[in-house]
Motif scaffolding. Structure first.
Motif, short mmCIF file in Angstrom:
data_model
loop_
_atom_site.label_atom_id
_atom_site.label_comp_id
_atom_site.label_asym_id
_atom_site.label_seq_id
_atom_site.Cartn_x
_atom_site.Cartn_y
_atom_site.Cartn_z
N ILE A 182 0.83 -1.21 0.00
CA ILE A 182 0.00 0.00 0.00
C ILE A 182 0.87 1.26 0.00
O ILE A 182 0.61 2.21 -0.74
N ARG A 183 1.91 1.24 0.83
CA ARG A 183 2.84 2.40 0.88
C ARG A 183 3.48 2.62 -0.48
O ARG A 183 3.55 3.74 -0.98
N LYS A 184 3.94 1.51 -1.10
CA LYS A 184 4.65 1.65 -2.38
C LYS A 184 3.73 2.14 -3.49
O LYS A 184 4.17 2.77 -4.44
N LEU A 185 2.42 1.85 -3.36
CA LEU A 185 1.46 2.34 -4.37
C LEU A 185 1.13 3.82 -4.18
O LEU A 185 0.50 4.43 -5.04
N GLY A 186 1.51 4.36 -3.02
CA GLY A 186 1.20 5.77 -2.74
C GLY A 186 -0.19 5.96 -2.17
O GLY A 186 -0.74 7.07 -2.23
N MET A 187 -0.76 4.90 -1.59
CA MET A 187 -2.08 5.03 -0.97
C MET A 187 -1.92 5.61 0.44
O MET A 187 -0.94 5.31 1.13
#
Ligand code: COA
Length: 177
Positions: A145-150
């Motif tokens: 989730i962090r890596k997706l920018g959420m």
């Protein structure tokens, strides 16, 4: 027929021969640890689930993709979009989720598939917002989730099991595809 190719993966609709490998994934307690109450699922459940996922594709024009490794043709699991109907307060949202066999973890496949899924949500479906709902403690999902920018939006309580869930969201108009 919707198919997406990423450098290492094919995201596609479900086939009959996905049943056994997906049932093996659903039968692994390590995989199911953070899903619902953590219980494993059998072949019959998986067959019904795949049927539901295919219906969602037909009804909504989005759904959970079967994720296949291009190099070997193996089914690694799923990533995709669904309406979180089991969470009534989020029933107007579209959520991204993922589940890979444990032998496919730690290789960046989930992030690669999830990134392609958000591009699909924006470009093919015209969605401007996607959420994710994860059980607090599911660090592997929080990492994706962090890596997706959420961004973390709020905490809710699971209506059946009572445990806390994190709701993240992304405004796809600002998604760095
Ligand atoms: C959640 C889940 C999909 C995450 O899978 P994952 O393999 O850990 O996730 P990623 O694809 O982001 O890959 C993780 C690691 O692979 C490594 N990696 C190895 N090769 C890589 C490559 N070529 N490219 C990118 N990362 C690579 C990276 O180190 C990365 O970790 P980092 O972000 O800390 O650097 C997986 O743990 C799972 O299926 N869990 C069970 C199901 C579940 O709980 N679902 C949640 C309910 S929605």
């Amino acid at each position: 027929m919707i198919e997406i190719r990423t450098p290492r993966l094919l995201l596609r609709r479900w086939r009959d021969d996905d049943l056994v490998p997906m049932a093996d994934i659903n039968a692994d307690p390590q995989v199911m640890r953070w899903i619902d109450d953590g219980s494993v699922r059998d072949l019959e459940y998986t067959a019904e689930a795949i049927e539901r996922w295919e219906e969602e594709w037909d009804d909504e024009g989005f759904g959970l993709f079967a994720v296949e490794l291009l190099a070997s043709g193996e089914l690694a699991g799923f990533t995709g979009l669904s309406v979180p109907e089991s969470l009534p307060e989020l029933a107007a949202e579209v959520a991204i989720s993922w589940r890979l066999g444990s032998q496919f973890w730690g290789q960046g496949y989930a992030s690669e598939a999830a990134h392609a899924t958000l591009e699909f949500a924006l470009q093919d479906r015209g969605l401007d917002r996607v959420i994710s709902v994860v059980r607090i403690g599911d660090e592997a999902s929080e990492n994706v989730i962090r890596k997706l920018g959420m961004a973390l939006e709020r905490e809710i309580e699971h209506p059946v099991y009572g445990f806390p869930l994190h709701v993240h969201a992304i405004d796809l108009t600002e998604f760095d595809g």
